[in-house]
Design a protein around this motif. Sequence first.
Motif, mmCIF file in Angstrom:
data_model
loop_
_atom_site.group_PDB
_atom_site.id
_atom_site.type_symbol
_atom_site.label_atom_id
_atom_site.label_comp_id
_atom_site.label_asym_id
_atom_site.label_seq_id
_atom_site.Cartn_x
_atom_site.Cartn_y
_atom_site.Cartn_z
ATOM 1 N N GLY A 67 0.796 -1.214 0.000
ATOM 2 C CA GLY A 67 0.000 0.000 0.000
ATOM 3 C C GLY A 67 0.830 1.266 0.000
ATOM 4 O O GLY A 67 0.331 2.353 0.315
ATOM 5 N N ASP A 70 0.029 3.358 -5.348
ATOM 6 C CA ASP A 70 -1.265 2.941 -5.893
ATOM 7 C C ASP A 70 -1.097 1.966 -7.050
ATOM 8 O O ASP A 70 -0.060 1.914 -7.717
ATOM 9 C CB ASP A 70 -2.052 4.167 -6.375
ATOM 10 C CG ASP A 70 -2.487 5.059 -5.222
ATOM 11 O OD1 ASP A 70 -2.696 4.522 -4.122
ATOM 12 O OD2 ASP A 70 -2.603 6.281 -5.423
ATOM 13 N N SER A 85 -5.256 0.486 -1.461
ATOM 14 C CA SER A 85 -3.931 0.651 -0.869
ATOM 15 C C SER A 85 -3.985 1.324 0.493
ATOM 16 O O SER A 85 -3.267 0.956 1.414
ATOM 17 C CB SER A 85 -3.035 1.453 -1.817
ATOM 18 O OG SER A 85 -3.581 2.724 -2.064
ATOM 19 N N ARG A 88 -4.574 -0.899 3.910
ATOM 20 C CA ARG A 88 -3.706 -1.955 4.401
ATOM 21 C C ARG A 88 -3.593 -1.881 5.918
ATOM 22 O O ARG A 88 -3.464 -0.806 6.499
ATOM 23 C CB ARG A 88 -2.301 -1.828 3.783
ATOM 24 C CG ARG A 88 -2.269 -1.961 2.259
ATOM 25 C CD ARG A 88 -2.560 -3.389 1.826
ATOM 26 N NE ARG A 88 -2.244 -3.584 0.431
ATOM 27 C CZ ARG A 88 -3.116 -3.472 -0.557
ATOM 28 N NH1 ARG A 88 -4.369 -3.167 -0.280
ATOM 29 N NH2 ARG A 88 -2.771 -3.655 -1.809
#
Length: 265
Positions: A67, A70, A85, A88
């Motif tokens: 993450g 992107d 992302s 996470r």
Amino acid sequence: MDLKAAGYTRNESEINSVVRMVDVQKTYDNGNTAVEGVNLTINEGDFVSFVGPSGCGKSTIFKMVAGLTDITEGHINLLNKEVESEERDSKELAYVFQDATLLPWLNVFKNISLPLKFQNISKKVQREMVLEVLELVGLEGYEASMPRELSGGMKMRVSIARALVAKPKLLLMDEPFGALDEITRQNLQEELLRIWGSQKMTVLFITHNVFESVYLSNKVAVMTPSPGKIETTMNVPLSYPRVPEVRTDAEFSSLVAAVSEKLKH
């Protein structure tokens, strides 16, 4: 990518997967495409090494999984969750970079405890967790040492301990042993396998060393030059635990040759 809307159904291995990449692409703002069409499923308990030429996007894949950058196209399913992302969970994964990235003004104990600072954990339990992981990486008694007092191998052990202290399910390691001498490197390879075996986690590992990839892994993902794709995923049918002597076996040499041949093409 809405996989359900596209009529995609998962098979049994994907349901138990830790990481699943589907047609993943990363294109930067300058138009450079680092990786494209990456498809890979990594199951619980796997130790997967990524090898490929410099600039093929190995680190980019890891950053997308973590993450830190992107995804331009495609989809990454992490720990069986459909997440973006920014969603996470830092408690479920940890990242070890090429350098130890220790804070020079903090001692070993405080460097390792950093991931625990923002969790609702008492100082007593934090101390127990740090001392436990120090013993795990073979650095018990060094908690008061400063980074400047440590060798390169010891600094990397501290970095690994910091990644392990929160007991992640997934450990990402971006060429962590690349700057070490060969003896230290081989010692840390053996220590990493011991830790992996005891912690029951999944490890993704980047290396430029084919011997290292075969020694550590149960699978090796071979990548093409940029824009990087997964050319093939090769199984390593050597049993665990792996003793250092396996590096001189004919089967080991044959596997190294097979991975090297894939890299040539």
